[in-house]
Design an enzyme around this catalytic site. Structure first.
Site, short mmCIF file in Angstrom:
data_model
loop_
_atom_site.label_atom_id
_atom_site.label_comp_id
_atom_site.label_asym_id
_atom_site.label_seq_id
_atom_site.Cartn_x
_atom_site.Cartn_y
_atom_site.Cartn_z
N HIS A 52 32.03 43.50 46.28
CA HIS A 52 32.40 42.72 45.48
C HIS A 52 31.52 41.48 46.43
O HIS A 52 31.23 41.32 47.00
CB HIS A 52 33.06 41.42 45.08
CG HIS A 52 34.27 41.48 46.02
ND1 HIS A 52 35.53 42.19 46.88
CD2 HIS A 52 34.67 39.48 46.56
CE1 HIS A 52 35.66 41.29 47.77
NE2 HIS A 52 35.13 40.13 47.87
N HIS A 134 26.85 36.54 49.31
CA HIS A 134 27.02 38.06 50.98
C HIS A 134 27.56 38.82 50.08
O HIS A 134 29.15 38.74 49.43
CB HIS A 134 26.97 37.81 52.42
CG HIS A 134 28.42 36.98 52.10
ND1 HIS A 134 29.13 35.72 51.90
CD2 HIS A 134 30.25 37.65 52.56
CE1 HIS A 134 30.86 35.76 52.53
NE2 HIS A 134 30.80 36.91 52.36
P1 ATP Z 1 41.54 40.22 53.74
O1 ATP Z 1 42.02 39.21 54.10
O2 ATP Z 1 42.66 41.13 54.11
O3 ATP Z 1 40.88 41.31 55.15
P2 ATP Z 1 39.56 40.19 52.19
O4 ATP Z 1 39.29 38.81 52.64
O5 ATP Z 1 38.96 40.64 51.41
O6 ATP Z 1 40.64 40.75 52.59
P3 ATP Z 1 40.90 38.44 50.38
O7 ATP Z 1 41.33 37.13 51.29
O8 ATP Z 1 41.87 37.93 49.17
O9 ATP Z 1 40.87 39.39 51.06
O10 ATP Z 1 39.76 37.72 50.39
C1 ATP Z 1 38.94 37.89 48.36
C2 ATP Z 1 37.71 37.79 48.75
O11 ATP Z 1 37.89 35.94 49.11
C3 ATP Z 1 37.00 38.35 50.16
O12 ATP Z 1 35.66 38.12 49.73
C4 ATP Z 1 36.77 36.50 51.04
O13 ATP Z 1 35.74 36.94 51.94
C5 ATP Z 1 36.68 35.88 50.17
N1 ATP Z 1 37.48 34.92 51.11
C6 ATP Z 1 38.53 34.87 51.18
N2 ATP Z 1 38.74 33.36 51.71
C7 ATP Z 1 38.02 32.17 51.86
C8 ATP Z 1 38.16 31.27 51.43
N3 ATP Z 1 38.81 30.68 52.63
N4 ATP Z 1 36.93 30.99 50.87
C9 ATP Z 1 35.70 31.76 50.14
N5 ATP Z 1 36.08 32.80 50.15
C10 ATP Z 1 37.51 33.23 51.49
#
Ligand code: ATP
Ligand code: MG
Length: 189
Positions: A52, A134
């Site tokens: 995504h 991205h």
């Molecule tokens: P994991 O944290 O287990 O590696 P993930 O990052 O895919 O998995 P989430 O942390 O729930 O899952 O994040 C969901 C999406 O939001 C991902 O695309 C992640 O890169 C993005 N994301 C997470 N934290 C932030 C943030 N603080 N600011 C912007 N985007 C974020």
């Protein structure tokens, strides 16, 4: 002593974000690019059905705020657009390999800024850093991956955005699409 999670308390909170969610054919191509890069960098490949492009990350919040969040997205006036995903590159600081577009469509900028404005108005946290579109393909990637072209580019026809719920699990995040919003003049397909 550890206690089993209390389902009633867990269900009172949710971790959410807005994203562009690719159709299966686009996800397949993105996933294949991740496979190619993986041969160079190793790391953990994101599952095909989880790929995504994050538009706005809200994070953990009370479930009762979901209605307010839906109302934010309802306000967005969004036109369909083409996103030409033509670059693959790595970020050293967080060991991510990602795919992106060398040209940011103005419709995408507009979608993100409208979402952020509505979120801020409603008291949700908004990202202060500049938006950097991205699709994460690999995590924990190591070694050098010079930025390169995706050839032929992946032509992603964007006709919806979505609100996603993220459940963090040992084997990586699990996502559920809570709602899609179609672009103006489309049915979202
Ligand atoms: P994991 O944290 O287990 O590696 P993930 O990052 O895919 O998995 P989430 O942390 O729930 O899952 O994040 C969901 C999406 O939001 C991902 O695309 C992640 O890169 C993005 N994301 C997470 N934290 C932030 C943030 N603080 N600011 C912007 N985007 C974020
Ligand atoms: Mg994360």
């Amino acid at each position: 002593m550890t206690r089993p999670p209390d389902p009633s308390s867990a269900s009172r909170r949710t971790r959410v974000f807005f994203a562009l969610w690719p159709a299966p054919a686009i996800a397949r191509r993105l996933h294949r690019e991740g496979e190619r890069a993986h041969a160079t960098t190793g790391g953990r490949r994101m599952r095909r059905d989880t790929l995504h492009l994050t538009l706005a990350f809200i994070g953990d919040m009370p479930r009762e705020r979901l209605e307010d969040l839906l109302a934010c997205a309802d306000k967005v006036d969004f036109a369909p657009f083409a996103l030409v995903v033509d670059r693959i590159a790595a970020w050293r600081h967080n060991h991510i390999v990602w795919a992106g577009a060398s040209v940011q469509p103005p419709e995408l900028e507009s979608l993100v800024s409208q979402l952020n404005a509505a979120l801020a108005d409603a008291g949700f946290p908004v990202e202060r850093r500049k938006f950097s579109a991205h699709v994460t393909l690999l995590r924990n990637a190591r070694g050098e991956l010079p930025a390169s072209d995706i050839d032929p580019p992946i032509e992603w026809s964007v006709r919806t955005f979505a609100l996603i719920e993220s459940d963090l699990a040992q084997d990586g995040a699990h996502y559920t699409v809570l709602k899609f919003w179609p672009a103006a003049g489309t049915t979202g397909h």
